[in-house]
Design an enzyme around this catalytic site. Sequence first.
Site, mmCIF file in Angstrom:
data_model
loop_
_atom_site.group_PDB
_atom_site.id
_atom_site.type_symbol
_atom_site.label_atom_id
_atom_site.label_comp_id
_atom_site.label_asym_id
_atom_site.label_seq_id
_atom_site.Cartn_x
_atom_site.Cartn_y
_atom_site.Cartn_z
ATOM 1 N N GLU A 210 0.810 -1.220 0.000
ATOM 2 C CA GLU A 210 0.000 0.000 0.000
ATOM 3 C C GLU A 210 0.846 1.274 0.000
ATOM 4 O O GLU A 210 0.865 2.020 0.983
ATOM 5 C CB GLU A 210 -0.927 -0.012 1.218
ATOM 6 C CG GLU A 210 -1.929 -1.158 1.215
ATOM 7 C CD GLU A 210 -2.665 -1.310 2.532
ATOM 8 O OE1 GLU A 210 -2.302 -0.590 3.491
ATOM 9 O OE2 GLU A 210 -3.574 -2.141 2.614
ATOM 10 N N PRO A 211 1.545 1.578 -1.080
ATOM 11 C CA PRO A 211 2.284 2.845 -1.145
ATOM 12 C C PRO A 211 1.335 4.020 -1.360
ATOM 13 O O PRO A 211 0.317 3.892 -2.053
ATOM 14 C CB PRO A 211 3.189 2.654 -2.366
ATOM 15 C CG PRO A 211 2.413 1.722 -3.251
ATOM 16 C CD PRO A 211 1.707 0.776 -2.303
ATOM 17 N N GLY A 212 1.627 5.135 -0.763
ATOM 18 C CA GLY A 212 0.858 6.362 -0.971
ATOM 19 C C GLY A 212 1.793 7.524 -1.194
ATOM 20 O O GLY A 212 1.916 8.068 -2.294
ATOM 21 N N CYS B 227 -0.694 32.949 13.359
ATOM 22 C CA CYS B 227 -0.312 33.466 14.674
ATOM 23 C C CYS B 227 0.136 32.331 15.587
ATOM 24 O O CYS B 227 -0.478 32.046 16.632
ATOM 25 C CB CYS B 227 -1.469 34.247 15.290
ATOM 26 S SG CYS B 227 -1.794 35.798 14.438
#
Length: 480
Positions: free
Chosen positions: A312-314, A386
């Site tokens: 499962e590469p993303g 901020c």
Amino acid sequence: MQGNPLAPVWLREPHDANALSAGLWPSSADRAETGELTIGGVTASALVAEHGTPLYVVDETDARDRATEFRHAFETEARRIGTTARVYYAGKAFLSTEVARWMIADGLNIDVCSGGELQVALAAGVDPSRLGFHGNNKSLTEIDDATRVGVGTIVIDSAIEIERVAAAATRHGIVQAVRLRVNSGVHAHTHEFLATAHEDQKFGIVLEDAPALVASIRREPGLRFLGLHGHIGSQIFGAEGFAEAASRLIAVHAALLADGPVPELNLGGGFGIAYTSADEPTPTGILAAHIIDAVATECATHDIPLPALAFEPGRAIIGPAGITLYEAGTIKSVDVNGASRLYVSVDGGMSDNARTSLYGADYSVRIANRVTDATPALVRIAGKHCESGDIVVDSDYLPGDVAPGDLLAVAATGAYCWSLSSNYNYLGRAPVVAVKDGESRVLVRGETIADLLARDTGFTSTRHAADGGQSTTEKKDTAR
């Protein structure tokens, strides 16, 4: 080359602060004759003129080439040892309907981990059987939707999900294929991994509990057990952690075969990419070969058939294909113990890239609208929010004449930047555009202040009353 003493030890002062380091930028990134950065044949200034800043830019060809490379590498190596491999694109890295279509067209499946991601994939026309559904706390509605539409696999993350998924499957008259998420005790990050008896984390179940839970799954007529699923970490450069995890999972996998079929083994994702010149991720082909060899060795040791494999590469697919463009605003020099760095503030920040403040992530930056022979200066790219921790790039070198109005490009932002973006300080989320062959097109529209105010019921009710009960659009139509 010795640089500023305020720089981290890994960062070296470059000979040319305009150069695009190989491996950090999309494959099409280049400098035009004018010195401008181009991506997919489109100049940075042209992109900004049309779409504004901040702006996420994705090189379509680069992303798709990486997807194909992963699929080809793991399929080829699996075939070499006599089994098969499926590659799922991990949609959490970045998902839009068009990106989903790219992945499916290039032969990948898609992993989703929420009802929203499921709906994006379905809206893209993805066959539900090519989807995997993750998540440690899937709602009853999400489980019901997944089973109803025919999602290919659901990853069971806890004991309670067995009965929940089984009940939904029975309700819809189907047999739902499932995997069981287990913790191998292996945690990997970059070049190092740690192997322990247990992992203290929210995902999955401990390995020792797997046999009992698999038995429970097998007793449910509405469920079909596919195999174990593991995930050992993220931004991993080597194969050693995957090999150790495979050893532990296959030992349990082998024991489970005594009571029924275990056709698959999913070893997850987490493959790393280069964010800075100091990063050296393992080439995909080498990574695939080493992991597949480890699986073959362990299966031979236990004298069991080779399972079908899944990965499962993303980030490794979409991360390097993306950059973010900003416009520089205020610039100030800050002196510390006789050394100085430039604080260059941009018109975005932690709202479009939370990874630096969340994880201490490092990034690389270049001036995008010109080149210059000015002496390199250590810079910190700060956001406009901020918060003192609102930093986009902690440390890099830019030409010392960087000035307000310059366009700045931050590399490797394709993964987990848009996905983690927010409306902090009421900034609209930036648009995402794809570039290819000299053209750009919008993948995800940016948000305006009007979009944000439209969700504020105090504003919309006040505006409605001021318009005499008509919406702004209705009033314009009446005026015509």
